[in-house]
Scaffold this active site. Structure first.
Site, PDB file in Angstrom:
ATOM      1  CB  CYS A   1      11.658   9.604   9.344  1.00  0.00           C
ATOM      2  SG  CYS A   1      12.794   8.494   8.493  1.00  0.00           S
TER       3      CYS A   1
ATOM      4  CD  GLU B   1      11.962   4.950   9.536  1.00  0.00           C
ATOM      5  OE1 GLU B   1      11.825   5.841  10.404  1.00  0.00           O
ATOM      6  OE2 GLU B   1      12.013   5.173   8.331  1.00  0.00           O
TER       7      GLU B   1
ATOM      8  CD  GLU C   1       8.602  13.234  12.470  1.00  0.00           C
ATOM      9  OE1 GLU C   1       9.577  12.801  11.840  1.00  0.00           O
ATOM     10  OE2 GLU C   1       7.611  12.545  12.762  1.00  0.00           O
TER      11      GLU C   1
ATOM     12  CE  LYS D   1      -2.011   2.870   2.923  1.00  0.00           C
ATOM     13  NZ  LYS D   1      -2.189   4.042   2.041  1.00  0.00           N
TER      14      LYS D   1
END
Length: 490
Positions: free
Chosen positions: A284, A250, A384, A175
């Protein structure tokens, strides 16, 4: 395939169970660059059923490693040969500069080559045991794997998951992020030509809260591998508990880039800019917290701001562009809201801070933004942002730097700049982070493990660790002295 990007389920291109479609937007212009089928829970179910049959009854899991390796090498060659088309798609769909997209294509091809080589190498162990037994350990494929990737590196993240999963002999449902499915559709066009058995590799498009959620909870899926935000990772963990799926996560980061006063300032400035503004900060592992030692704080900051103001922001297909747009209008507005939060919390805005105007106003462009005099309690330091926003903090000595660096719920990455190699290594060893650099930032290699500590995830991708993550470990004991065991008297 027709003009609408389709799903690939059980070896067939299909619109799926419904008639819904999604327009795909070029973030540099705000214009539609494609339309794709919008997948549903029913499409997930169909793909899982196909993968389950292909794994349990089909030949793929028993296909020799050398044959699987040959297919991965063919896919790598086909991908490399089609570089121009893939790079153009990545730039139009994601917004990143074309040269970065070309690098992603090469890295993706090399990832398939790396795992093609690795799966033919020794994998297992044997033991000497006290009895007349031959004891061994073998690794086998996990089974049916759901692979869910983000939008910041669409093609590269696809390779990071597909290469080890298929190489190990698993069957997969892949996906892509709903905003960036175009390169995945083209990649599955290449996979189709490999002639894999039907159901081995399936592509399902659609929203995370529908398609991703169904994959995560599905009782016939053995493993979920996810790259994305930490909040979504929590939801996946909860959903995966239903059948105790294997999971690889992750997740997010708020990584420190530490510069000591003995560092080469020009070199460190160069890498610090790359650490946060590479890929528009949509990384990230971005070095989004810059820690500067007292002795160089003002001088370094002045040079950093001077250089940041020179970054060329523009559409990815312009060869002069160094930083492209953010992925969607919604994400741009989220990043801009964090900039306002930084101002309200008392951080000193040194440059940037606004949406780009003029000829870039139709796209989702945000200026390279730097905040100085930040404190550890500020939200722009702790949360973040996933955009081109840098928070700069001051530290006094080695111990202070380590304390600030580790003061985070995340632990994905970190970098240290110093002319003192021993000091740099001491600090790196104390960082609670999974990916680290000394006197550089961001270099990534297929051969090295990728993943983090704390809320930055579970498990590792890439390297030998990435292959092992898609295998189960089985112990086998062979009796070399057949006969009765003799533990009873009769």
């Amino acid at each position: 395939m027709n003009s609408i990007g389709m799903q690939f389920i059980n070896g067939v291109w299909t619109h799926g169970s419904g008639k819904s479609v999604r327009d795909i937007i070029n973030p540099a212009s705000g214009k539609v660059v494609g339309t794709v089928a919008e997948g549903s829970s029913a499409d997930v179910d169909a793909a899982v059923a196909a993968a389950r049959t292909a794994f349990d009854e089909g030949p793929w899991r028993d296909t020799p490693a050398l044959a699987r390796a040959s297919l991965l090498l063919k896919l790598a060659d086909a991908l490399q040969a089609d570089m121009a088309a893939f790079a153009k798609i990545e730039t139009e769909n994601n917004g990143k500069p074309l040269r970065e997209a070309e690098g992603d294509v090469t890295d993706a091809a090399n990832c398939f080559r790396y795992y093609a080589g690795l799966i033919t190498k020794p994998l297992g162990q044997t033991y000497d045991v006290p009895d007349a037994m031959q004891s061994m350990v073998v690794r086998e494929p996990v089974g049916v794997c759901g692979l869910i990737i983000p939008w910041n590196y669409p093609l590269l993240m696809a390779a990071w998951k597909l290469a080890p999963a298929l190489g190990a002999g698993n069957c997969v449902i892949f996906k892509p992020a709903e905003a960036t499915p175009l390169s995945a559709i083209r990649l599955f066009g290449l996979i189709e030509k490999l002639g894999l058995p039907a159901g081995v590799a399936n592509l399902v498009l659609g929203a995370g809260e529908i398609v991703g959620a169904r994959l995560s909870e599905h009782m016939d899926i053995d493993k979920i591998a996810f790259t994305g935000g930490t909040d979504t990772g929590r939801l996946i963990m909860k959903a995966a508990a239903g059948n105790i799926k294997k999971i690889s996560l992750e997740l997010g980061g708020k990584s420190p880039c530490i510069v000591f006063d003995d560092a080469d300032i020009e070199v460190a400035v160069d890498w610090a800019l790359f650490a946060i503004f590479c890929n528009q900060g949509e990384v990230c592992s971005a070095g989004s917290r810059l820690l500067l030692q007292d002795g160089i704080y003002d001088r370094f900051l002045a040079r950093l701001v001077e250089r940041a103001k020179q970054i060329v922001v523009g559409p990815g297909d312009d060869p002069l562009t160094e930083m492209g747009p953010l992925i969607t209008r919604e994400h741009m507005e989220r990043v801009l809201s964090y900039i306002e939060i930084g101002k309200a919390d008392g951080a000193r805005l040194m440059c940037g801070g606004t949406r780009m105007a003029g000829k870039l106003s139709e796209g989702f462009f945000v200026e390279p933004t730097i905040f100085a005099d930040c404190t550890p309690d500020m939200r722009i330091v702790r949360e973040e942002i996933f955009g081109p926003v840098l928070a700069v903090l001051r530290f006094s000595d080695e111990a202070h730097a380590v304390k600030l660096a580790n003061d985070s719920v995340f632990g994905l990455a970190g970098g240290v700049f110093s002319a003192d190699g021993a000091k740099a290594l001491r600090v790196i060893r104390k960082l609670r982070s999974g990916i680290t650099w000394i006197n550089c930032y961001h270099p990534t290699y297929n051969e090295a493990p990728w993943g983090g500590y704390k809320q930055s995830g579970i498990g590792r991708e890439l390297g030998t660790f990435g292959l092992e993550a898609f295998t189960e470990v089985k112990q086998i004991n062979i009796n070399l002295a057949p006969g009765k065991i003799g533990w009873y008297r009769h």
